[in-house]
Design an enzyme around this catalytic site. Structure first.
Site, PDB file in Angstrom:
ATOM      1  N   ASP A   1     -56.893 -44.383   3.975  1.00 34.54           N
ATOM      2  CA  ASP A   1     -56.689 -45.038   5.262  1.00 34.54           C
ATOM      3  C   ASP A   1     -57.591 -46.256   5.339  1.00 34.54           C
ATOM      4  OD1 ASP A   1     -55.011 -42.885   6.433  1.00 34.54           O
ATOM      5  OD2 ASP A   1     -56.853 -41.714   6.315  1.00 34.54           O
TER       6      ASP A   1
ATOM      7  N   ASN B   1     -52.366 -46.119   7.531  1.00 35.88           N
ATOM      8  CA  ASN B   1     -52.155 -45.048   6.565  1.00 35.88           C
ATOM      9  C   ASN B   1     -51.532 -45.631   5.303  1.00 35.88           C
ATOM     10  OD1 ASN B   1     -52.672 -42.595   8.293  1.00 35.88           O
ATOM     11  ND2 ASN B   1     -51.049 -43.561   9.484  1.00 35.88           N
TER      12      ASN B   1
ATOM     13  N   ARG C   1     -48.228 -33.700   9.612  1.00 33.30           N
ATOM     14  CA  ARG C   1     -48.492 -34.000  11.026  1.00 33.30           C
ATOM     15  C   ARG C   1     -47.186 -34.436  11.674  1.00 33.30           C
ATOM     16  NH1 ARG C   1     -52.991 -37.495  10.533  1.00 33.30           N
ATOM     17  NH2 ARG C   1     -54.251 -35.621  10.615  1.00 33.30           N
TER      18      ARG C   1
ATOM     19  N   ASP D   1     -61.478 -41.983   3.345  1.00 34.05           N
ATOM     20  CA  ASP D   1     -60.885 -40.803   2.717  1.00 34.05           C
ATOM     21  C   ASP D   1     -60.607 -40.949   1.226  1.00 34.05           C
ATOM     22  OD1 ASP D   1     -60.997 -39.600   5.227  1.00 34.05           O
ATOM     23  OD2 ASP D   1     -58.981 -40.275   5.742  1.00 34.05           O
TER      24      ASP D   1
ATOM     25  N   ASP E   1     -47.827 -39.194   3.516  1.00 31.44           N
ATOM     26  CA  ASP E   1     -49.191 -39.679   3.727  1.00 31.44           C
ATOM     27  C   ASP E   1     -49.988 -39.460   2.438  1.00 31.44           C
ATOM     28  OD1 ASP E   1     -52.097 -39.245   4.335  1.00 31.44           O
ATOM     29  OD2 ASP E   1     -51.450 -39.829   6.332  1.00 31.44           O
TER      30      ASP E   1
END
Length: 175
Positions: free
Chosen positions: A107, A87, A23, A120, A103
């Site tokens: 989270d 994160n 991202r 997650d 990452d």
């Protein structure tokens, strides 16, 4: 390691463990930039996803990155309070191109009343297997989840009562 200068605008790039870009935030205003801590702010910022999609952030956010901690924290200013999205990630690095981190999927979402939830975990387990995270990395990441949760409970760092508001006030002086 270089540090971004306060008042400069930088890109933020998030990668996955295998080195692929995950991202990209087009622009973040640096409010504090040292070799160990970067505090930035953005609002209505263009974000690019690895699959080609893009979107624009909806609200002002204060971003906290540390070169020693395996997490970063985004405080989002909404009408009903400050929400935090944390994160679990590698410590940041900064070069002249961007602020960068890896990452690791896990989270922690923190609500205005300071309740929180871990998100997650299934994605983390999938990527841990797929990308062969070493056992020591798995331990580091889970230890940092615990460390982050302690910060939330003790209202430390970006979770302290005035942290986000004070940095947001500074951000407004640049606009």
């Amino acid at each position: 390691m270089a540090a971004p200068k306060p008042g400069s605008r930088i890109q933020i790039q998030s990668y996955k463990h295998n080195g692929t870009l995950h991202r990209l935030w087009e622009e973040t205003l640096v409010l504090k930039g040292t070799e160990s801590v970067v505090v930035g702010a953005n609002d209505k910022t263009l974000v690019w996803e690895s699959d080609g999609r893009s979107w624009v952030t909806r609200e002002p956010a204060i971003c906290y990155f540390h070169s020693k901690h395996w997490f970063n924290i985004i405080g989002m200013l909404r009408n009903d309070g400050i929400y935090y999205y944390c994160n679990i990630s590698s410590p940041f690095v900064y070069d002249e191109e961007a602020l960068k981190y890896i990452d690791y999927d896990l989270d922690v979402k923190v609500y205005p009343d300071m309740t929180f939830e871990l998100l997650d975990e299934d994605e983390y387990e999938e990527h841990k297997t797929l990308m062969n995270y070493p056992r020591v990395l798995d331990r580091i990441l889970h230890n940092n989840v615990n460390y982050l949760v302690r910060w939330v409970r003790q209202r430390q760092g970006p979770f302290s009562p005035d942290f986000v508001d004070q940095w947001y006030e500074r951000y407004l002086t640049y606009r």
